[in-house]
Design a protein around this motif. Structure first.
Motif, PDB file in Angstrom:
ATOM      1  N   ASN A  27       0.841  -1.205   0.000  1.00  0.00           N
ATOM      2  CA  ASN A  27       0.000   0.000   0.000  1.00  0.00           C
ATOM      3  C   ASN A  27       0.874   1.253   0.000  1.00  0.00           C
ATOM      4  O   ASN A  27       2.082   1.186   0.181  1.00  0.00           O
ATOM      5  N   ASP A  28       0.218   2.390  -0.206  1.00  0.00           N
ATOM      6  CA  ASP A  28       0.936   3.667  -0.297  1.00  0.00           C
ATOM      7  C   ASP A  28       0.935   4.450   1.015  1.00  0.00           C
ATOM      8  O   ASP A  28       1.192   5.652   1.018  1.00  0.00           O
ATOM      9  N   ILE A  29       0.636   3.755   2.131  1.00  0.00           N
ATOM     10  CA  ILE A  29       0.633   4.464   3.422  1.00  0.00           C
ATOM     11  C   ILE A  29       1.640   3.872   4.424  1.00  0.00           C
ATOM     12  O   ILE A  29       1.604   4.171   5.602  1.00  0.00           O
ATOM     13  N   GLY A  30       2.524   3.013   3.927  1.00  0.00           N
ATOM     14  CA  GLY A  30       3.584   2.491   4.781  1.00  0.00           C
ATOM     15  C   GLY A  30       3.175   1.352   5.696  1.00  0.00           C
ATOM     16  O   GLY A  30       3.920   0.967   6.588  1.00  0.00           O
ATOM     17  N   GLY A  31       1.984   0.790   5.475  1.00  0.00           N
ATOM     18  CA  GLY A  31       1.520  -0.313   6.320  1.00  0.00           C
ATOM     19  C   GLY A  31       2.002  -1.660   5.817  1.00  0.00           C
ATOM     20  O   GLY A  31       1.922  -1.959   4.628  1.00  0.00           O
ATOM     21  N   TRP A  32       2.533  -2.463   6.729  1.00  0.00           N
ATOM     22  CA  TRP A  32       3.027  -3.811   6.394  1.00  0.00           C
ATOM     23  C   TRP A  32       2.638  -4.668   7.581  1.00  0.00           C
ATOM     24  O   TRP A  32       3.223  -4.535   8.644  1.00  0.00           O
ATOM     25  N   PRO A  47      12.944  -7.267   3.091  1.00  0.00           N
ATOM     26  CA  PRO A  47      11.908  -6.563   2.305  1.00  0.00           C
ATOM     27  C   PRO A  47      11.062  -5.609   3.147  1.00  0.00           C
ATOM     28  O   PRO A  47      10.780  -4.487   2.717  1.00  0.00           O
ATOM     29  N   GLU A  48      10.721  -6.023   4.358  1.00  0.00           N
ATOM     30  CA  GLU A  48       9.932  -5.151   5.237  1.00  0.00           C
ATOM     31  C   GLU A  48      10.739  -3.947   5.689  1.00  0.00           C
ATOM     32  O   GLU A  48      10.257  -2.802   5.634  1.00  0.00           O
ATOM     33  N   SER A  49      11.974  -4.169   6.145  1.00  0.00           N
ATOM     34  CA  SER A  49      12.755  -3.032   6.650  1.00  0.00           C
ATOM     35  C   SER A  49      13.060  -2.038   5.524  1.00  0.00           C
ATOM     36  O   SER A  49      12.987  -0.824   5.738  1.00  0.00           O
ATOM     37  N   GLU A  50      13.341  -2.537   4.314  1.00  0.00           N
ATOM     38  CA  GLU A  50      13.611  -1.636   3.186  1.00  0.00           C
ATOM     39  C   GLU A  50      12.349  -0.864   2.796  1.00  0.00           C
ATOM     40  O   GLU A  50      12.420   0.309   2.450  1.00  0.00           O
ATOM     41  N   PHE A  55       9.390   4.205   2.767  1.00  0.00           N
ATOM     42  CA  PHE A  55       8.226   5.012   3.159  1.00  0.00           C
ATOM     43  C   PHE A  55       8.672   6.227   3.964  1.00  0.00           C
ATOM     44  O   PHE A  55       8.237   7.354   3.711  1.00  0.00           O
ATOM     45  N   GLN A  56       9.559   5.987   4.933  1.00  0.00           N
ATOM     46  CA  GLN A  56      10.042   7.069   5.790  1.00  0.00           C
ATOM     47  C   GLN A  56      10.771   8.148   4.997  1.00  0.00           C
ATOM     48  O   GLN A  56      10.600   9.339   5.260  1.00  0.00           O
ATOM     49  N   SER A  57      11.542   7.726   4.011  1.00  0.00           N
ATOM     50  CA  SER A  57      12.310   8.686   3.197  1.00  0.00           C
ATOM     51  C   SER A  57      11.371   9.520   2.328  1.00  0.00           C
ATOM     52  O   SER A  57      11.701  10.647   1.962  1.00  0.00           O
ATOM     53  N   GLY A  58      10.212   8.942   1.976  1.00  0.00           N
ATOM     54  CA  GLY A  58       9.261   9.637   1.120  1.00  0.00           C
ATOM     55  C   GLY A  58       9.749   9.793  -0.316  1.00  0.00           C
ATOM     56  O   GLY A  58       9.076  10.374  -1.157  1.00  0.00           O
ATOM     57  N   GLU A  59      10.923   9.235  -0.595  1.00  0.00           N
ATOM     58  CA  GLU A  59      11.522   9.400  -1.912  1.00  0.00           C
ATOM     59  C   GLU A  59      10.893   8.469  -2.933  1.00  0.00           C
ATOM     60  O   GLU A  59      11.064   7.254  -2.867  1.00  0.00           O
ATOM     61  N   LYS A  85      -4.141   3.189   0.224  1.00  0.00           N
ATOM     62  CA  LYS A  85      -4.607   2.965   1.592  1.00  0.00           C
ATOM     63  C   LYS A  85      -4.870   1.475   1.828  1.00  0.00           C
ATOM     64  O   LYS A  85      -4.346   0.635   1.103  1.00  0.00           O
ATOM     65  N   ILE A  86      -5.684   1.136   2.843  1.00  0.00           N
ATOM     66  CA  ILE A  86      -5.871  -0.287   3.133  1.00  0.00           C
ATOM     67  C   ILE A  86      -7.329  -0.718   3.229  1.00  0.00           C
ATOM     68  O   ILE A  86      -7.609  -1.898   3.374  1.00  0.00           O
TER      69      ILE A  86
END
Length: 157
Positions: A27-32, A47-50, A55-59, A85-86
């Motif tokens: 998703n595009d909201i950083g949820g995993w 894969p999750e940490s990357e 997401f945090q970088s927003g890049e 979203k989710i």
């Protein structure tokens, strides 16, 4: 043109020789935390940490973007942002965004051809994202299969 290979089994344990890319929708909201990502996290932490760092970088963290994470010598996991979203919105539109999935798979196709990799996936977009497999299948045909990439779809036993 190639056809999709349907297999019974676990998409995190690809049944093929050579280089393999496991694709899944994020998703595009950083949820995993639900669905197929849990199977990925059970096998590999990266894969999750990357994804979370991305997401945090927003890049370039947008619908239609991909992130390829090497998890083994011959195996990569591709985080594809194809879900907005989710949960379904107030109009009942599910989170899946087919046009974003298509952009992602076009990019994956290019990467797969560069490293001569086959593509492995569950029936992406059809669980929590609320998509229809017929739609996804036609996107796979228009992208990966058109480029002659070998595609394996797994139905979990």
């Amino acid at each position: 043109m190639k056809a999709i290979n349907y297999l019974k089994g676990d998409a995190t344990n690809p049944q093929a020789e050579g280089n393999k890319i496991i694709v899944h929708i994020c998703n595009d909201i950083g949820g995993w935390g639900k669905g197929f990502v849990m199977a990925i996290s059970k096998r590999w932490k990266k894969p999750e940490s990357e994804y979370r760092e991305w997401f945090q970088s927003g890049e370039n963290f947008n619908l239609g973007e991909i992130q390829i994470v090497k998890v083994e010598d011959d195996t990569w996991v591709c985080n594809m942002i194809g879900q907005h979203k989710i949960i379904s919105n107030s109009k009942g539109i599910p989170p899946i965004r087919y046009e974003a999935v298509e952009k992602c798979l076009e990019k994956v196709s290019i990467e797969a051809l560069k490293i001569n990799a086959s593509i492995h996936m569950p029936r992406i977009g059809c669980g929590l994202a609320g998509g229809k497999w017929e739609e996804i299948e036609s996107i796979i045909t228009k992208t990966l299969l058109k480029d002659d990439v070998e595609v394996y779809v797994y139905d979990f036993n």
